[in-house]
Design an enzyme around this catalytic site. Sequence first.
Site, PDB file in Angstrom:
ATOM      1  N   LYS A   1      30.554   3.040 -48.822  1.00 22.86           N
ATOM      2  CA  LYS A   1      30.338   3.560 -47.465  1.00 22.86           C
ATOM      3  C   LYS A   1      29.167   2.904 -46.754  1.00 22.86           C
ATOM      4  CE  LYS A   1      32.511   8.032 -48.320  1.00 22.86           C
ATOM      5  NZ  LYS A   1      32.407   9.496 -48.211  1.00 22.86           N
TER       6      LYS A   1
ATOM      7  N   ASP B   1      33.134  12.354 -42.246  1.00 19.79           N
ATOM      8  CA  ASP B   1      32.877  13.245 -43.374  1.00 19.79           C
ATOM      9  C   ASP B   1      32.197  14.543 -42.939  1.00 19.79           C
ATOM     10  OD1 ASP B   1      34.009  11.764 -45.423  1.00 19.79           O
ATOM     11  OD2 ASP B   1      32.157  10.716 -45.912  1.00 19.79           O
TER      12      ASP B   1
END
Length: 289
Positions: free
Chosen positions: A75, A111
């Site tokens: 990420k 997220d």
Amino acid sequence: MSPADADAYPSPRYAVFGQPVSHSLSPAIHAAFGRALSIPLRYEAIEAAPADFADALAAFAAGGGRGGNVTLPLKELAVPLCASLGDSARRAGAVNTLVRRGDGWHGENTDGRGLVRDLTDRAGLDLRARRTLLIGAGGAARGVAPALLDAGIGDLYIVNRTGGRADALADALGQPGRVHPRYLDDAGKLGEFDLVINATSAGRGSGLPILPRSVLAHRAVAVDLNYGEVAVRFLSWARAAGAHDVVDGLGMLVEQAAEGFALWHGVRPDTDEVYRQLRSRNALLVTAD
């Protein structure tokens, strides 16, 4: 892309990148969203080591890739590979969703929105003013921390084995006096927390942090951003320690996927049926819903 390439990929290509990634439920989730909305797509899982991620992403784009998801441990590595970043990705310093725009990638992070939506809308929790302990300072923690602050939690304590990473995340969040970086070993000295979130992947091995029961306040909520067997150790500890609610990351996974799907296709799919089906096959450890 040549005509031959276009014929080889009649449906737009999407993928999730990670290591490991074969266990990912993302292909099943996006296939279900596509069927529900009659949107054709091809979604695959692509294993990519950190050193190979840039090349794998470039090859995916050359083969017609239009969007992607990024999971552990990639990420943060996705950030410099993007030509532009959305506000959520810029604040997080981590990308979990890629959108092809022209000749480059636009990076977003869904997220945090996914986690908050799962905890508030599905689990029915009020996050406001909750004193929060966030375990970990990597890409997963970076993805959820800004949204938790926006949702109105109280003080946020970030604990990590490497103090420098906790300091870096606290600096990126930019709220001194409300965000407090600490060493993981000091967690037992920080008092009680209303919300304890495991944002590490330690459940995949033997390095799960051991926390004292004293970190859990009365009616505390314990959340693991992982799902399935990886979440068992932390949430089993939380139950034994007296947490009022325990929540794994399955709902967050579905909700963040829906946010990404909307970025790609302009419509946000309903998540309830997909979540219900996945929960029936992954029925462990959730008591808040």
